[in-house]
Scaffold this motif. Structure first.
Motif, PDB file in Angstrom:
ATOM      1  N   MET A 238     -19.751   5.685  -0.341  1.00 39.17           N
ATOM      2  CA  MET A 238     -19.153   4.671  -0.252  1.00 39.17           C
ATOM      3  C   MET A 238     -17.283   4.735  -1.112  1.00 39.17           C
ATOM      4  O   MET A 238     -17.016   4.439  -0.779  1.00 39.17           O
ATOM      5  CB  MET A 238     -19.258   3.677  -1.974  1.00 39.17           C
ATOM      6  N   PRO A 239     -17.251   6.785  -1.674  1.00 39.61           N
ATOM      7  CA  PRO A 239     -15.738   6.582  -1.565  1.00 39.61           C
ATOM      8  C   PRO A 239     -15.376   7.095   0.136  1.00 39.61           C
ATOM      9  O   PRO A 239     -13.980   7.139  -0.554  1.00 39.61           O
ATOM     10  CB  PRO A 239     -16.184   7.240  -2.489  1.00 39.61           C
ATOM     11  N   PHE A 240     -16.168   7.605   0.572  1.00 39.47           N
ATOM     12  CA  PHE A 240     -15.222   7.541   1.689  1.00 39.47           C
ATOM     13  C   PHE A 240     -14.916   6.852   2.842  1.00 39.47           C
ATOM     14  O   PHE A 240     -14.036   6.812   3.331  1.00 39.47           O
ATOM     15  CB  PHE A 240     -16.959   8.858   2.316  1.00 39.47           C
ATOM     16  N   TYR A 241     -16.295   5.980   3.360  1.00 38.63           N
ATOM     17  CA  TYR A 241     -15.601   4.406   3.633  1.00 38.63           C
ATOM     18  C   TYR A 241     -14.352   3.380   2.566  1.00 38.63           C
ATOM     19  O   TYR A 241     -13.486   3.857   3.716  1.00 38.63           O
ATOM     20  CB  TYR A 241     -16.968   3.789   3.040  1.00 38.63           C
ATOM     21  N   ARG A 242     -14.512   3.647   1.491  1.00 38.23           N
ATOM     22  CA  ARG A 242     -13.023   3.079   0.517  1.00 38.23           C
ATOM     23  C   ARG A 242     -11.673   3.572   1.146  1.00 38.23           C
ATOM     24  O   ARG A 242     -10.906   3.206   1.622  1.00 38.23           O
ATOM     25  CB  ARG A 242     -13.422   2.981  -0.720  1.00 38.23           C
ATOM     26  N   GLU A 243     -11.275   4.924   1.605  1.00 42.31           N
ATOM     27  CA  GLU A 243     -10.650   5.582   1.508  1.00 42.31           C
ATOM     28  C   GLU A 243     -10.085   5.050   2.580  1.00 42.31           C
ATOM     29  O   GLU A 243      -9.297   5.154   3.045  1.00 42.31           O
ATOM     30  CB  GLU A 243     -11.156   6.849   1.467  1.00 42.31           C
ATOM     31  N   MET A 244     -11.486   5.300   3.845  1.00 48.49           N
ATOM     32  CA  MET A 244     -11.323   5.015   5.506  1.00 48.49           C
ATOM     33  C   MET A 244     -10.524   3.868   5.470  1.00 48.49           C
ATOM     34  O   MET A 244      -9.522   2.956   6.589  1.00 48.49           O
ATOM     35  CB  MET A 244     -11.922   5.662   6.296  1.00 48.49           C
ATOM     36  N   TYR A 245     -11.411   2.515   4.439  1.00 48.76           N
ATOM     37  CA  TYR A 245     -10.763   0.919   5.023  1.00 48.76           C
ATOM     38  C   TYR A 245      -9.509   0.764   4.092  1.00 48.76           C
ATOM     39  O   TYR A 245      -8.996   0.198   4.613  1.00 48.76           O
ATOM     40  CB  TYR A 245     -11.959   0.617   3.786  1.00 48.76           C
ATOM     41  N   GLY A 246      -9.227   1.599   3.045  1.00 53.10           N
ATOM     42  CA  GLY A 246      -7.647   1.623   2.691  1.00 53.10           C
ATOM     43  C   GLY A 246      -6.668   1.463   3.628  1.00 53.10           C
ATOM     44  O   GLY A 246      -5.759   1.406   3.792  1.00 53.10           O
ATOM     45  N   GLU A 247      -7.076   2.682   4.304  1.00 51.36           N
ATOM     46  CA  GLU A 247      -6.091   2.470   5.310  1.00 51.36           C
ATOM     47  C   GLU A 247      -5.781   2.561   7.406  1.00 51.36           C
ATOM     48  O   GLU A 247      -5.892   2.774   8.785  1.00 51.36           O
ATOM     49  CB  GLU A 247      -6.375   4.624   6.200  1.00 51.36           C
ATOM     50  N   ARG A 248      -7.417   1.326   6.909  1.00 49.40           N
ATOM     51  CA  ARG A 248      -7.541   0.684   8.591  1.00 49.40           C
ATOM     52  C   ARG A 248      -6.655  -0.395   9.225  1.00 49.40           C
ATOM     53  O   ARG A 248      -5.642  -0.314   8.323  1.00 49.40           O
ATOM     54  CB  ARG A 248      -8.664  -0.300   7.946  1.00 49.40           C
ATOM     55  N   MET A 249      -6.938  -0.426  10.466  1.00 53.93           N
ATOM     56  CA  MET A 249      -5.533  -1.318  11.401  1.00 53.93           C
ATOM     57  C   MET A 249      -5.631  -2.915  10.708  1.00 53.93           C
ATOM     58  O   MET A 249      -7.193  -2.913  10.313  1.00 53.93           O
ATOM     59  CB  MET A 249      -5.779  -1.317  12.609  1.00 53.93           C
ATOM     60  N   GLN A 250      -4.533  -3.027   9.952  1.00 57.99           N
ATOM     61  CA  GLN A 250      -4.743  -4.844   9.434  1.00 57.99           C
ATOM     62  C   GLN A 250      -3.548  -4.915  10.877  1.00 57.99           C
ATOM     63  O   GLN A 250      -2.613  -5.012  10.938  1.00 57.99           O
ATOM     64  CB  GLN A 250      -3.814  -4.561   8.073  1.00 57.99           C
ATOM     65  N   VAL A 251      -3.638  -6.661  10.256  1.00 58.47           N
ATOM     66  CA  VAL A 251      -2.909  -7.539  11.578  1.00 58.47           C
ATOM     67  C   VAL A 251      -2.745  -8.601  10.943  1.00 58.47           C
ATOM     68  O   VAL A 251      -3.659  -9.085   9.615  1.00 58.47           O
ATOM     69  CB  VAL A 251      -3.639  -7.817  12.888  1.00 58.47           C
TER      70      VAL A 251
END
Length: 186
Positions: free
Chosen positions: A172-185
């Motif tokens: 989860m920590p790895f995922y959350r960091e990447m999720y925070g940088e995800r493409m958002q529209v």
């Protein structure tokens, strides 16, 4: 040495790198379901089920490590797409993706024909490997369009087995960091 260490030197330069992520509870629960089907068992510990040394516990750590390497060495702003965002809002996510990589967008990207010829036309390193592994991809191969998930976000812990919880807690920590940088529209 992690799996990602062996491939770093082969990553191409001059490309836009893209990472697809998905909530770990969803990934590990789905993988466990596929592993049970694959082995014809009712209960499979996904940490112990380790064909070809795939090490499910390390998946997110490896992806995160690869993402950081790409950021630092190849592409300071790689694209991250969350699978739930894509499935829930495919038109906008695909438009954003196409804009980011310089591809033309078309609504034809929102539908496709099912892949009935797979796995017969797929070349693998092992005999009948693609047919054997098709249990993991049957829904995707028979799909014709994006389907928004019925459950979004993390699954409740009481719906997860101990092996899944161990994988999720580590990932989860790895995922959350990447999720925070995800493409958002918008």
């Amino acid at each position: 040495m992690a799996f990602t260490d062996h491939i770093l030197e082969y990553l191409p330069q001059g490309f836009k790198h893209v990472f697809l992520i998905r909530d770990p509870t969803q990934v590990y629960k789905s993988f466990r379901k596929g592993a049970c089907k694959f082995l014809h068992e009712d209960d499979v510990d996904i940490i112990q089920f380790n064909p070809a040394e795939i090490r499910p516990l390390a998946w997110y750590e490896q992806q995160h490590r690869l993402w950081k390497y790409v950021q630092q060495n190849l592409d300071p702003h790689p694209i991250i797409i969350d699978a739930t965002d894509l499935a829930t809002n495919p038109r906008e996510i695909l438009k954003g993706f196409c804009d980011a990589v310089g591809f033309p967008y078309s609504d034809s990207l929102l539908q496709w024909s099912p892949s009935h010829e797979f796995p017969n036309n797929f070349v693998t390193a092992g005999e009948n490997l693609s047919k054997t592994m098709a249990v993991f991809y049957s829904s995707a191969l028979s799909s014709t369009h994006f389907n928004a998930p019925t459950v979004q976000g993390s699954l409740p812990r009481d719906q997860l087995t101990d092996d899944i919880i161990k994988c999720v807690d580590y990932s989860m920590p790895f995922y959350r960091e990447m999720y925070g940088e995800r493409m958002q529209v918008s």
